[in-house]
Design an enzyme around this catalytic site. Structure first.
Site, PDB file in Angstrom:
ATOM      1  CG  ASP A 200      -1.864   1.148   1.246  1.00  0.00           C
ATOM      2  OD1 ASP A 200      -2.665   0.850   0.343  1.00  0.00           O
ATOM      3  OD2 ASP A 200      -2.198   1.661   2.204  1.00  0.00           O
ATOM      4  CD  GLU A 263      -2.239   2.548  -3.635  1.00  0.00           C
ATOM      5  OE1 GLU A 263      -3.266   3.266  -3.820  1.00  0.00           O
ATOM      6  OE2 GLU A 263      -1.529   2.473  -2.275  1.00  0.00           O
TER       7      GLU A 263
HETATM    8  C1  GLC Z   1      -4.148   2.968  -0.584  1.00  0.00           C
HETATM    9  C2  GLC Z   1      -5.582   2.229  -0.540  1.00  0.00           C
HETATM   10  C3  GLC Z   1      -6.747   2.930  -0.147  1.00  0.00           C
HETATM   11  C4  GLC Z   1      -6.544   3.442   1.054  1.00  0.00           C
HETATM   12  C5  GLC Z   1      -5.137   4.026   1.319  1.00  0.00           C
HETATM   13  C6  GLC Z   1      -4.702   4.452   2.444  1.00  0.00           C
HETATM   14  O1  GLC Z   1      -4.434   4.300  -1.815  1.00  0.00           O
HETATM   15  O2  GLC Z   1      -5.679   1.548  -1.995  1.00  0.00           O
HETATM   16  O3  GLC Z   1      -7.842   2.255  -0.261  1.00  0.00           O
HETATM   17  O4  GLC Z   1      -7.544   4.232   1.549  1.00  0.00           O
HETATM   18  O5  GLC Z   1      -3.983   3.497   0.656  1.00  0.00           O
HETATM   19  O6  GLC Z   1      -4.289   3.257   3.295  1.00  0.00           O
END
Ligand code: GLC
Ligand code: CA
Length: 526
Positions: A200, A263
C-alpha cells in the site's frame, strides 16, 4: 523465455467485503472467497490479491491495521485463512495479500504505547513533532483525505503525522525497530504460504527528515481534493524510500518465487525507479496509466510507447484498468468501450490485474449520502472523491441477494441488470469475452512474452503488433463509435469483441467499438 508465474499470470483483485458473504451479515468473508475460487479458475486467472483482511477498526475499511498478524473476525478466523491458502494452492492459484506499511490503526498496540507518553518504548515508531511556536501544527503537510495531516495529542502535547485519517498514524520507517517488526510481519504470512504482497502507498513510506513545508501547487483548481493544494514534494517519493522498498524485497527473497507489487501513483519516469537500481525493488510497480488517462487512441499509444521505453532492462511491465480507489472502467468509458479496454488489457505486454466485477462489466453504483461508508467521501463530501461506488457487492446471480448475501449488504447493489451466472450462459457476454481473451493469452507466445511493435494511433483506431519468434499478432482497437477501415497483412481474425472470425487480406472495416486480434499468416511473418 523462462517466465516467473507473476510474469505469465493474471492477477485478480478481490475486495473481501464485497465478494461473497457466507454468514448473512452482509459483509464478504474468507469462506466466501474460498467458495468462489472455482469461478476464478474458470475465468482463467492465476493469482488472487486480497485487499486487507487484518484486524481493524475499519475506519478506512481495513487499511487501518490493528494487528499485522491476525484476521479480522468479520472476515473469519486464521483457520479459515489457512483453508483458503490450501484451497487456492490446490487449484493452482497464488494468493497475494495487501500489506499496509505506511501507517497503522490508532488502535494498534504500537500506537497506543507510542501515544501514552513521550518516553514510551514505541514513541519513536511514529512521526511526533512539537507544535509550531503559535501552538499550531509543525508544518503545512496535508492529509490525502482532506484537512491537515497533523493531529495534536493533548496528553503528550505533540502532534503526530497521518498521510490519511487521524486514525491512521504514519509509522517512522527511519527507525530500525519498525523495519524489523514489519519484516517479521511479512515473514509471518510468507511462512503460511502467501505468494506475495501488494504494498500500500509504497511511494509515501518515508517523509523528509527536516519536515520542510510542501510547496503550493500552481495548478490546483478548487473543488477537487484539498490535498492537491500542495505538491507533496517532502511527503512522497523521497529518495530514501528505495532503501525501504529494497529491504522489504530482501525479506520476500528469503522465500522462493514470491512477488512484490507496489501501489504507486506516479508519472512514468518516477514510477519506473521503483523497480530499484538493480531490479531489487518491486517486481511489479503498479502501472496505473490506463486507470488515469483520457480514453483516446493518441493518448494510449503515447502511454504504451513511453512506458515501454522507460522500463529498465529486465523490468517486467504490468497494466491495470481499475481498482477499489477509482471509478470502474465501464462507468468511465461505457459498456461498449469496456470490451475494447478488456482487449487492450489482455493483449498488451505485461502482467494484467483485473478488479473484481470488471469481467462482467460492473458499473459504479451511486450511493445516496445517507448510505455513504467511505471516509474520503465523508470528509470532503460532494467532490466526487467517494470510493463506495466501485466497491459494491459482486453480482453473482439474479436472486434477491444476487448470490452475494442472504442479509442486507454493507453497500447497496446497483440497478444494473446483469450478473455472472447470466453472462456465463451467454457467448456474447463480457464474461465470455474475458474468458476467450484469457484463454487466447495463455496459449499465445506472442501475447505472453512477445515484444510490442508498430504502435500506431490513426484517428480513433489504436493498433499494435506482438511478435514472438513463432507468432505475429496484429491488434486493432476502435476507440470510437464510427466504423473505420483498416489495412492489415494477410491473416485471420482469431478474436473479435464482436464475435467474427474471418480471413483477411489488406483492407477491412473495423466496426464501431470493435477490437480484433489478427494472426498474421506465417508466410508473411518476418
Ligand atoms: C491506498 C489504498 C486505499 C487506502 C489508502 C490508505 O491508496 O488503496 O484504499 O485508503 O491507501 O491506506
Ligand atoms: Ca460475512
Amino acid at each position: 523465455m523462462e517466465m516467473a508465474w507473476w510474469q505469465r499470470g493474471i492477477v485478480y483483485q478481490v475486495y473481501p467485503r464485497s465478494f461473497q458473504d457466507t454468514n448473512g451479515d452482509g459483509v464478504g468473508d474468507l469462506r466466501g472467497i474460498a467458495e468462489r475460487l472455482d469461478y476464478l479458475v474458470s475465468l482463467g486467472v492465476d493469482a488472487v490479491w486480497l485487499s486487507p483482511i487484518y484486524p481493524s477498526p475499519m475506519a478506512d475499511f481495513g487499511y487501518d491495521v490493528a494487528d499485522y498478524c491476525g484476521i479480522d473476525p468479520i472476515f473469519g478466523t486464521m483457520a479459515d485463512f489457512d483453508a483458503l491458502v490450501a484451497r487456492a494452492h490446490g487449484l493452482g492459484l497464488k494468493l497475494i495479500l495487501d500489506f499496509v506499511p505506511n501507517h497503522t490503526s490508532d488502535q494498534h498496540p504500537w500506537f497506543l504505547d507510542s501515544s501514552a507518553s513521550r518516553t514510551s518504548p514505541h514513541r519513536d515508531w511514529y512521526l511526533w513533532r512539537d507544535p509550531a511556536p503559535d501552538g499550531g501544527p509543525p508544518n503545512n503537510w496535508l492529509s490525502n483525505f482532506g484537512g491537515l495531516g497533523w493531529t495534536l495529542d493533548e496528553r503528550t502535547g505533540q502532534y503526530y503525522y497521518h498521510s490519511f485519517l487521524p486514525q491512521q498514524p504514519d509509522l517512522n520507517w527511519r527507525n530500525p525497530a519498525v523495519r524489523a517488526a514489519m519484516a517479521d510481519a511479512l515473514r509471518f504470512w510468507l511462512n503460511r504460504g502467501v505468494d506475495g504482497f501488494r504494498v500500500d502507498v509504497m511511494w509515501m513510506m518515508i517523509k523528509d527528515d527536516q519536515f520542510r513545508d510542501n510547496p503550493p501547487n500552481p495548478d490546483y483548481t478548487p473543488g477537487g481534493s484539498s490535498h492537491d493544494r500542495l505538491i507533496p514534494l517532502y511527503t512522497a517519493d523521497r529518495p530514501e524510500v528505495h532503501d525501504v522498498v529494497a529491504g522489504l524485497r530482501r525479506v520476500l527473497d528469503e522465500y522462493p518465487d514470491r512477488v512484490m507489487i507496489g501501489e504507486l501513483y506516479l508519472p512514468i519516469d518516477r514510477l519506473v525507479t521503483y523497480y530499484g537500481p538493480n531490479l531489487d525493488g518491486a517486481q511489479l510497480p503498479f502501472n496505473f496509466q490506463l486507470l488515469l488517462s483520457a480514453w483516446n487512441a493518441a493518448t494510449i499509444a503515447a502511454i504504451i510507447e513511453t512506458y515501454e521505453a522507460a522500463l529498465p532492462a529486465g523490468g517486467w511491465p504490468n497494466w491495470v484498468l481499475g481498482n477499489h480507489d477509482r471509478p470502474r472502467i465501464a462507468s468511465r468509458i461505457g459498456a461498449a468501450q469496456a470490451r475494447v479496454a478488456a482487449m487492450l488489457l489482455l493483449t498488451l505486454r505485461g502482467t494484467p490485474t483485473i478488479f473484481y466485477g470488471e469481467e462482467i462489466g460492473m458499473e459504479d453504483v451511486p450511493i445516496p449520502p445517507a448510505e455513504v461508508q467511505d471516509p474520503a467521501e465523508k470528509r470532503e463530501p460532494g467532490r466526487g472523491l467517494g470510493r463506495d461506488p466501485e466497491r459494491t457487492p459482486m453480482l453473482w446471480d439474479g436472486s434477491s441477494g444476487h448470490g452475494f448475501s442472504t442479509g442486507t449488504p454493507w453497500l447497496r447493489f446497483g440497478a444494473q441488470a446483469t450478473d455472472a451466472a447470466r453472462q456465463a450462459a451467454d457467448p456474447t457476454s463480457m464474461l465470455a469475452l474475458y474468458r476467450e481473451l484469457i484463454a487466447l493469452r495463455r496459449g499465445s507466445p506472442a501475447l505472453l512474452h512477445g515484444r510490442v511493435a508498430h504502435v500506431v494511433a490513426d484517428g480513433d483506431v489504436l493498433s499494435y503488433e506482438r511478435h514472438s519468434d513463432t507468432q505475429r499478432l496484429a491488434i486493432f482497437l476502435n476507440l470510437g463509435e464510427t466504423p473505420r477501415s483498416i489495412y492489415t497483412s494477410a491473416g485471420k481474425i482469431i478474436l473479435s469483441t464482436q464475435g467474427r472470425g474471418e480471413t483477411l487480406a489488406g483492407e477491412t472495416t473495423l466496426g464501431g467499438s470493435e477490437a480484433i486480434v489478427v494472426e498474421i499468416r506465417a508466410s508473411d511473418q518476418p
